[in-house]
Design a protein around this motif. Sequence first.
Motif, PDB file in Angstrom:
ATOM      1  N   ASP A   3       0.134   5.001 -11.082  1.00 23.34           N
ATOM      2  CA  ASP A   3      -0.585   6.134 -10.505  1.00 23.34           C
ATOM      3  C   ASP A   3      -0.885   5.836  -9.053  1.00 23.34           C
ATOM      4  O   ASP A   3      -0.990   4.669  -8.655  1.00 23.34           O
ATOM      5  CB  ASP A   3      -1.907   6.383 -11.241  1.00 23.34           C
ATOM      6  CG  ASP A   3      -1.699   6.852 -12.681  1.00 23.34           C
ATOM      7  OD1 ASP A   3      -0.551   7.110 -13.072  1.00 23.34           O
ATOM      8  OD2 ASP A   3      -2.698   6.950 -13.409  1.00 23.34           O
ATOM      9  N   TYR A   4      -1.037   6.889  -8.266  1.00 22.17           N
ATOM     10  CA  TYR A   4      -1.333   6.748  -6.835  1.00 22.17           C
ATOM     11  C   TYR A   4      -2.405   7.756  -6.472  1.00 22.17           C
ATOM     12  O   TYR A   4      -2.324   8.929  -6.863  1.00 22.17           O
ATOM     13  CB  TYR A   4      -0.059   7.017  -6.033  1.00 22.17           C
ATOM     14  CG  TYR A   4      -0.186   6.791  -4.541  1.00 22.17           C
ATOM     15  CD1 TYR A   4      -0.432   5.521  -4.023  1.00 22.17           C
ATOM     16  CD2 TYR A   4      -0.027   7.847  -3.647  1.00 22.17           C
ATOM     17  CE1 TYR A   4      -0.515   5.306  -2.659  1.00 22.17           C
ATOM     18  CE2 TYR A   4      -0.118   7.633  -2.278  1.00 22.17           C
ATOM     19  CZ  TYR A   4      -0.356   6.362  -1.794  1.00 22.17           C
ATOM     20  OH  TYR A   4      -0.440   6.157  -0.437  1.00 22.17           O
ATOM     21  N   ASP A 104      10.419   3.790  -8.705  1.00 19.19           N
ATOM     22  CA  ASP A 104      10.315   4.816  -7.659  1.00 19.19           C
ATOM     23  C   ASP A 104       9.015   4.739  -6.868  1.00 19.19           C
ATOM     24  O   ASP A 104       8.838   5.458  -5.887  1.00 19.19           O
ATOM     25  CB  ASP A 104      10.417   6.221  -8.290  1.00 19.19           C
ATOM     26  CG  ASP A 104      11.778   6.472  -8.924  1.00 19.19           C
ATOM     27  OD1 ASP A 104      12.798   6.106  -8.290  1.00 19.19           O
ATOM     28  OD2 ASP A 104      11.825   7.018 -10.037  1.00 19.19           O
ATOM     29  N   PHE A 105       8.080   3.875  -7.301  1.00 18.92           N
ATOM     30  CA  PHE A 105       6.731   3.884  -6.735  1.00 18.92           C
ATOM     31  C   PHE A 105       6.707   3.678  -5.220  1.00 18.92           C
ATOM     32  O   PHE A 105       6.070   4.448  -4.498  1.00 18.92           O
ATOM     33  CB  PHE A 105       5.856   2.829  -7.425  1.00 18.92           C
ATOM     34  CG  PHE A 105       4.414   2.898  -7.003  1.00 18.92           C
ATOM     35  CD1 PHE A 105       3.563   3.858  -7.531  1.00 18.92           C
ATOM     36  CD2 PHE A 105       3.909   2.010  -6.062  1.00 18.92           C
ATOM     37  CE1 PHE A 105       2.231   3.935  -7.138  1.00 18.92           C
ATOM     38  CE2 PHE A 105       2.588   2.077  -5.658  1.00 18.92           C
ATOM     39  CZ  PHE A 105       1.748   3.042  -6.200  1.00 18.92           C
ATOM     40  N   ASP A 106       7.392   2.655  -4.709  1.00 15.66           N
ATOM     41  CA  ASP A 106       7.354   2.385  -3.266  1.00 15.66           C
ATOM     42  C   ASP A 106       7.936   3.543  -2.462  1.00 15.66           C
ATOM     43  O   ASP A 106       7.374   3.950  -1.435  1.00 15.66           O
ATOM     44  CB  ASP A 106       8.089   1.085  -2.927  1.00 15.66           C
ATOM     45  CG  ASP A 106       7.340  -0.151  -3.434  1.00 15.66           C
ATOM     46  OD1 ASP A 106       6.128  -0.044  -3.729  1.00 15.66           O
ATOM     47  OD2 ASP A 106       7.974  -1.215  -3.542  1.00 15.66           O
ATOM     48  N   ASP A 107       9.048   4.099  -2.921  1.00 17.24           N
ATOM     49  CA  ASP A 107       9.658   5.233  -2.219  1.00 17.24           C
ATOM     50  C   ASP A 107       8.751   6.458  -2.244  1.00 17.24           C
ATOM     51  O   ASP A 107       8.624   7.167  -1.244  1.00 17.24           O
ATOM     52  CB  ASP A 107      11.013   5.608  -2.852  1.00 17.24           C
ATOM     53  CG  ASP A 107      12.105   4.595  -2.541  1.00 17.24           C
ATOM     54  OD1 ASP A 107      11.937   3.801  -1.587  1.00 17.24           O
ATOM     55  OD2 ASP A 107      13.124   4.596  -3.244  1.00 17.24           O
ATOM     56  N   ILE A 108       8.115   6.705  -3.380  1.00 17.58           N
ATOM     57  CA  ILE A 108       7.242   7.877  -3.510  1.00 17.58           C
ATOM     58  C   ILE A 108       6.009   7.739  -2.620  1.00 17.58           C
ATOM     59  O   ILE A 108       5.643   8.683  -1.903  1.00 17.58           O
ATOM     60  CB  ILE A 108       6.826   8.082  -4.988  1.00 17.58           C
ATOM     61  CG1 ILE A 108       8.037   8.490  -5.821  1.00 17.58           C
ATOM     62  CG2 ILE A 108       5.696   9.090  -5.118  1.00 17.58           C
ATOM     63  CD1 ILE A 108       8.657   9.827  -5.449  1.00 17.58           C
ATOM     64  N   GLU A 110       5.619   5.898   0.058  1.00 15.99           N
ATOM     65  CA  GLU A 110       6.064   5.984   1.457  1.00 15.99           C
ATOM     66  C   GLU A 110       6.353   7.444   1.817  1.00 15.99           C
ATOM     67  O   GLU A 110       6.011   7.911   2.904  1.00 15.99           O
ATOM     68  CB  GLU A 110       7.319   5.129   1.659  1.00 15.99           C
ATOM     69  CG  GLU A 110       7.818   5.123   3.092  1.00 15.99           C
ATOM     70  CD  GLU A 110       9.062   4.257   3.250  1.00 15.99           C
ATOM     71  OE1 GLU A 110      10.020   4.721   3.891  1.00 15.99           O
ATOM     72  OE2 GLU A 110       9.076   3.123   2.720  1.00 15.99           O
ATOM     73  N   GLY A 111       6.953   8.171   0.894  1.00 19.19           N
ATOM     74  CA  GLY A 111       7.231   9.583   1.111  1.00 19.19           C
ATOM     75  C   GLY A 111       5.964  10.397   1.302  1.00 19.19           C
ATOM     76  O   GLY A 111       5.883  11.256   2.186  1.00 19.19           O
ATOM     77  N   TRP A 112       4.949  10.130   0.474  1.00 16.44           N
ATOM     78  CA  TRP A 112       3.665  10.831   0.641  1.00 16.44           C
ATOM     79  C   TRP A 112       3.085  10.556   2.022  1.00 16.44           C
ATOM     80  O   TRP A 112       2.616  11.473   2.704  1.00 16.44           O
ATOM     81  CB  TRP A 112       2.656  10.384  -0.421  1.00 16.44           C
ATOM     82  CG  TRP A 112       2.812  11.019  -1.759  1.00 16.44           C
ATOM     83  CD1 TRP A 112       3.068  10.386  -2.947  1.00 16.44           C
ATOM     84  CD2 TRP A 112       2.724  12.411  -2.074  1.00 16.44           C
ATOM     85  NE1 TRP A 112       3.135  11.310  -3.964  1.00 16.44           N
ATOM     86  CE2 TRP A 112       2.922  12.554  -3.459  1.00 16.44           C
ATOM     87  CE3 TRP A 112       2.488  13.559  -1.309  1.00 16.44           C
ATOM     88  CZ2 TRP A 112       2.898  13.794  -4.099  1.00 16.44           C
ATOM     89  CZ3 TRP A 112       2.456  14.792  -1.949  1.00 16.44           C
ATOM     90  CH2 TRP A 112       2.659  14.895  -3.319  1.00 16.44           C
ATOM     91  N   PHE A 117       2.592  14.131   3.790  1.00 11.80           N
ATOM     92  CA  PHE A 117       1.338  14.302   4.527  1.00 11.80           C
ATOM     93  C   PHE A 117       1.450  13.842   5.973  1.00 11.80           C
ATOM     94  O   PHE A 117       0.826  14.418   6.862  1.00 11.80           O
ATOM     95  CB  PHE A 117       0.176  13.619   3.807  1.00 11.80           C
ATOM     96  CG  PHE A 117      -0.353  14.428   2.664  1.00 11.80           C
ATOM     97  CD1 PHE A 117      -1.068  15.594   2.884  1.00 11.80           C
ATOM     98  CD2 PHE A 117      -0.105  14.057   1.358  1.00 11.80           C
ATOM     99  CE1 PHE A 117      -1.547  16.367   1.840  1.00 11.80           C
ATOM    100  CE2 PHE A 117      -0.571  14.815   0.293  1.00 11.80           C
ATOM    101  CZ  PHE A 117      -1.290  15.971   0.532  1.00 11.80           C
ATOM    102  N   GLY A 118       2.249  12.822   6.237  1.00 14.55           N
ATOM    103  CA  GLY A 118       2.451  12.376   7.617  1.00 14.55           C
ATOM    104  C   GLY A 118       3.015  13.486   8.487  1.00 14.55           C
ATOM    105  O   GLY A 118       2.533  13.754   9.601  1.00 14.55           O
TER     106      GLY A 118
END
Length: 126
Positions: A3-4, A104-108, A110-112, A117-118
Amino acid sequence: MKDYKKYYIIPASPEEVYVALTKAITIQLWSGENAVMSTEPGSEFELFEGSIVGKNLEFEENKKIVQQWYFGEQEEPSIVTIKLHPHKYGTSAELRHTNIPDQDFDDITEGWNEAYFGALIEFYED
């Protein structure tokens, strides 16, 4: 599965941010890529030229967006909840993304932080 959760401060009103996240034409303005989006619960969406796809579950105008993101075959759905809160600098966007596949956690995340949001923060800072 991971979760993030993270908060982002966006220099725009909750109403502006809600429109930016729910109208395809506005998503295209800040993301620079084609999007398919509707605020109809049960409708499917596509962001970033199809690199993010899923189903819209719930909307509370100017306050909340709940979506299911698809990652192939998963036992439990990956749910994204974005809550918008007024903030002295615009909007505090509270992100919670559950059941992200470990690979997929690191890619997701980083994408957020960068593409999603960036890019949205950068769009309103200009």
